[in-house]
Design an enzyme around this catalytic site. Structure first.
Site, PDB file in Angstrom:
ATOM      1  N   ASP A 123      14.894  29.283  59.485  1.00 15.65           N
ATOM      2  CA  ASP A 123      16.216  29.859  59.211  1.00 15.65           C
ATOM      3  C   ASP A 123      16.174  31.376  59.128  1.00 15.65           C
ATOM      4  O   ASP A 123      17.185  32.042  59.378  1.00 15.65           O
ATOM      5  CB  ASP A 123      16.787  29.267  57.931  1.00 15.65           C
ATOM      6  CG  ASP A 123      17.159  27.812  58.171  1.00 15.65           C
ATOM      7  OD1 ASP A 123      16.277  26.950  58.067  1.00 15.65           O
ATOM      8  OD2 ASP A 123      18.326  27.553  58.540  1.00 15.65           O
TER       9      ASP A 123
ATOM     10  N   GLY B 273      22.040  23.488  60.665  1.00 12.88           N
ATOM     11  CA  GLY B 273      21.030  23.976  61.610  1.00 12.88           C
ATOM     12  C   GLY B 273      21.421  25.394  61.986  1.00 12.88           C
ATOM     13  O   GLY B 273      22.566  25.641  62.417  1.00 12.88           O
ATOM     14  N   ALA B 274      20.463  26.330  61.831  1.00 11.15           N
ATOM     15  CA  ALA B 274      20.808  27.752  61.942  1.00 11.15           C
ATOM     16  C   ALA B 274      21.530  28.131  63.241  1.00 11.15           C
ATOM     17  O   ALA B 274      22.573  28.802  63.192  1.00 11.15           O
ATOM     18  CB  ALA B 274      19.538  28.585  61.751  1.00 11.15           C
TER      19      ALA B 274
ATOM     20  N   ASN C 167      12.577  28.040  55.696  1.00 10.86           N
ATOM     21  CA  ASN C 167      13.033  26.842  56.405  1.00 10.86           C
ATOM     22  C   ASN C 167      13.367  25.788  55.343  1.00 10.86           C
ATOM     23  O   ASN C 167      13.219  26.025  54.148  1.00 10.86           O
ATOM     24  CB  ASN C 167      11.959  26.345  57.384  1.00 10.86           C
ATOM     25  CG  ASN C 167      12.486  25.256  58.305  1.00 10.86           C
ATOM     26  OD1 ASN C 167      13.565  25.407  58.884  1.00 10.86           O
ATOM     27  ND2 ASN C 167      11.763  24.157  58.439  1.00 10.86           N
TER      28      ASN C 167
ATOM     29  N   ARG D 285      27.141  30.132  54.564  1.00  5.37           N
ATOM     30  CA  ARG D 285      25.791  29.701  54.149  1.00  5.37           C
ATOM     31  C   ARG D 285      24.875  30.921  54.250  1.00  5.37           C
ATOM     32  O   ARG D 285      24.832  31.584  55.283  1.00  5.37           O
ATOM     33  CB  ARG D 285      25.273  28.541  55.010  1.00  5.37           C
ATOM     34  CG  ARG D 285      25.995  27.241  54.678  1.00  5.37           C
ATOM     35  CD  ARG D 285      25.301  26.021  55.244  1.00  5.37           C
ATOM     36  NE  ARG D 285      24.117  25.652  54.522  1.00  5.37           N
ATOM     37  CZ  ARG D 285      23.188  24.816  55.010  1.00  5.37           C
ATOM     38  NH1 ARG D 285      23.327  24.291  56.213  1.00  5.37           N
ATOM     39  NH2 ARG D 285      22.127  24.505  54.299  1.00  5.37           N
TER      40      ARG D 285
END
Ligand code: MRU
Length: 356
Positions: free
Chosen positions: A238, A50-51, A248, A89
């Site tokens: 994101d 989760g960003a 996303n 990431r």
């Protein structure tokens, strides 16, 4: 304070304590992380995801690096720490922003102990700000729903709740805020293949709070919109480009097209840290490609005589190949509105609303 009965991310006497989200919903295990390398692995291997949660965790991770050092720090060493964390990431922009701010904050600081203090306090500040922003975003989101209606049917994708943020959540934050405003919300959670954030995490969060939730597989949304009244699709993001194209979780793009075909409003919930205004369009958003095995196999956790273990299984022939892009980009034309902590607006208003 998280909306859950426990904190997925906490900092306890200089140790980063992370809920291992890979083991949910069957087991609540907390990882005790004391190194930057351990933090990078936790992010890369999806123990935390989760960003916003990734950004907060990343800053605690660099604080751990500084904590383990003494003496003076060169700008080259600091750059290298920031760079290593940034690689963990690539798609969500939140971590990149947070690391850039972390770098600026220590421009005048040249010993590791003081850098540690700055980064530790920045990570705590990020947590508080994210929670505050999510709550404001949730309140603005409520305004998009008809106040005369009592019940709302909402489709969501992936997990955007307290597990993905510092608490409350973005898309799930709007759902929580609708509930807090006295509305009944019925949630349809896309299971979100292949990592199953919807069925494992969103359903878990909704059940913890007693919000009615039905898991649907990712291909069911067309049927659902064709056969029942759906008031809105709410998703997180994101990275959002200047024109509103939005990266996303993989499958978001398909959902947006189906919503458009059924005239169901498609809303993207985003805090300011999701907007990457250097990018004119979504074409240059880096899309993380993950391991084929996440698609061709599954891991399930089985409880035998009180022991939990992971048993790998196949969902495809041995040797079958797979593609596993972890995100996709939804073109701005499918997005009815962004819901942010500073209000709701359509994609074309982004440059004006973000004042750049
Ligand atoms: O791969 P993940 O689980 O990190 O992907 C998460 C998402 O795509 C979320 O929708 C996004 O980060 C927003 S979380 C508020």
């Amino acid at each position: 304070m998280s909306s859950l009965s426990f904190s997925p991310i906490s900092w306890e006497n200089g140790t980063l304590v992370l809920l291992d989200q890979r083991l949910l919903p069957l087991k609540k295990t907390f990882l005790q992380i004391t190194t930057m390398e351990g933090t990078i692995s936790a992010i890369r291997d999806m123990a935390v995801r989760g960003a916003p949660a990734i950004a907060i965790t990343g800053i605690f991770g660099i604080a751990l690096f500084a904590k383990g050092r003494s003496g003076s720090a060169s700008s080259g060493e600091i750059e290298s720490v920031l760079h290593s964390m940034k690689q963990s990431r690539p798609t969500a922009v939140n971590l990149t922003y947070a690391l850039a701010q972390a770098g600026e904050k220590v421009q005048e600081v040249n010993n590791w102990h003081d850098i540690f203090l700055v980064w530790e306090s920045f990570a705590k500040e990020l947590m508080l700000n994210d929670l505050r922003d999510n709550e404001a975003l949730g309140r603005h989101g409520v305004d998009l729903f008809d106040p005369n209606e009592e019940t709302f049917h909402i489709i969501t994708h992936c997990n955007t709740g307290a597990l993905a943020t510092a608490g409350h959540g973005t898309a799930l934050g709007v759902i929580r805020s609708l509930r807090d405003a006295g509305k009944k919300v019925i949630v349809y959670a896309d299971e979100t293949r292949p990592f199953l954030q919807g069925s494992r995490l969103t359903a878990f969060e909704m059940m913890e709070e007693g919000i009615e939730c039905y898991i649907i597989t990712d291909g069911m949304s067309g049927w659902l919109m064709g056969s029942r009244k759906i008031d809105a699709v709410l998703v997180g993001c994101d990275r959002v480009a200047r024109n509103g194209d939005t990266a996303n979780k993989i499958g978001t793009y398909n959902l947006a097209i189906v919503a458009e075909a059924h005239n169901v409003p498609f809303y993207v919930c985003a805090t300011k840290d999701s907007f990457d205004l250097k990018l004119e369009t979504g074409a240059s958003i880096p899309i993380e490609m993950r391991k084929e095995e996440e698609v061709t196999r599954y891991d399930f956790i089985k409880d035998v005589s009180g022991n939990i273990f992971i048993q790998p299984g196949m969902t495809s022939p041995v040797g079958a190949r797979a593609l596993n892009p972890s995100f996709d980009v939804t073109p701005a034309k499918y997005i009815r509105s962004f819901i942010t902590e500073f209000g709701c607006f359509p994609p074309f208003e982004i440059p004006n609303r973000l004042k750049v």
